[in-house]
Enzyme design. Sequence first.
Site, PDB file in Angstrom:
ATOM      1  N   PRO A 107     -30.568  -9.419  -0.167  1.00 14.93           N
ATOM      2  CA  PRO A 107     -29.109  -9.346   0.020  1.00 14.93           C
ATOM      3  C   PRO A 107     -28.763  -9.335   1.511  1.00 14.93           C
ATOM      4  O   PRO A 107     -29.444  -8.693   2.301  1.00 14.93           O
ATOM      5  CB  PRO A 107     -28.726  -8.022  -0.623  1.00 14.93           C
ATOM      6  N   GLU A 108     -27.731 -10.091   1.880  1.00 13.46           N
ATOM      7  CA  GLU A 108     -27.300 -10.182   3.272  1.00 13.46           C
ATOM      8  C   GLU A 108     -25.872  -9.618   3.384  1.00 13.46           C
ATOM      9  O   GLU A 108     -25.378  -9.027   2.431  1.00 13.46           O
ATOM     10  CB  GLU A 108     -27.374 -11.646   3.734  1.00 13.46           C
TER      11      GLU A 108
ATOM     12  N   HIS B  23     -37.396   0.802 -13.012  1.00 13.80           N
ATOM     13  CA  HIS B  23     -37.445   0.943 -11.547  1.00 13.80           C
ATOM     14  C   HIS B  23     -36.194   1.587 -10.946  1.00 13.80           C
ATOM     15  O   HIS B  23     -35.801   1.258  -9.837  1.00 13.80           O
ATOM     16  CB  HIS B  23     -37.684  -0.411 -10.866  1.00 13.80           C
TER      17      HIS B  23
ATOM     18  N   ARG C 222     -39.531  -3.821  -6.133  1.00 11.50           N
ATOM     19  CA  ARG C 222     -40.553  -4.080  -5.100  1.00 11.50           C
ATOM     20  C   ARG C 222     -40.604  -3.008  -4.029  1.00 11.50           C
ATOM     21  O   ARG C 222     -41.524  -2.976  -3.215  1.00 11.50           O
ATOM     22  CB  ARG C 222     -40.313  -5.469  -4.489  1.00 11.50           C
TER      23      ARG C 222
ATOM     24  N   ARG D  59     -32.530 -19.769  26.273  1.00 11.50           N
ATOM     25  CA  ARG D  59     -33.504 -19.301  25.286  1.00 11.50           C
ATOM     26  C   ARG D  59     -34.196 -20.489  24.631  1.00 11.50           C
ATOM     27  O   ARG D  59     -33.546 -21.416  24.183  1.00 11.50           O
ATOM     28  CB  ARG D  59     -32.814 -18.444  24.201  1.00 11.50           C
TER      29      ARG D  59
END
Length: 268
Positions: A2-3, A91, A110, A149
Amino acid sequence: MPELPEIETIKNSLAINIGALITRIEVNRSDIIRRQDFPPEELYGQRITDISRRGKYLALSLGTDHHLVVHLGMSGRFYMQPESEAISAPHVHFIIHLDNSFKLLYQDPRRFGGIWLCHDTKKIFALMGVEPLSSQFNSGYLTKISQNRKVAIKTLLLNQQLISGIGNIYADESLFAAGIRGDRPAGSLTAAEIKRLHRAIVKVLKKSIEARGTTFRDFRDGFNQSGNFQKSLQVYGKDKQCCCVCGTVIKKEQIGGRSSHFCEHCQK
Ligand SMILES: [Zn+2]
């Protein structure tokens, strides 16, 4: 993983619990607690005064000096369920019982995510970069962090210490929307490209929040429902499919160790 848009969606959907009082906490796996400034019992009888997001973190505040910070890692979910309903999901490692007839569940098969019980969120968020939907994130800032960069622009976008909340999905989608290849050295972008990329990032993130985030496999919002932005993805997860703009087959290659999806024709 998830972002920003997914965590923002969870934050928005859980807002109805602001004002609720924590009656009890169940910890089924103590190793899910990554930091513990105080025992969970200290939160009993305290009210949720705010639910906020910073990057990919969600923070429940109980007054000014008790915070419960959640990170969903790769596969975590954090959602509400009626108190009367039995928990059937596997879980579920952490349960917050509230006095508003709901409970909040932290589920993470996880276990790359976790929960931080802290007096001050500043320590946890100290090294985090600017929020991409804040006024601090503008073309000038993007120019400043890209200048001279050699690192790939995609790798730069994923650096949480520079910009917080963008992950693999939204980096690929933003670069496609801006017509820029993710493997270009950040310093090679022109002023016009930087401007396009800045606009694309903001637009893609906002559109995904409107669509309640992307559910590829695991993401669920605060009501344990899937998002809808996966239907609007242009390149992410679309390798071997045709670009919706030009018809060229979408490529999948590694950039900085991350699977990256792009159109060779639309992105230069
Ligand atoms: Zn194309």
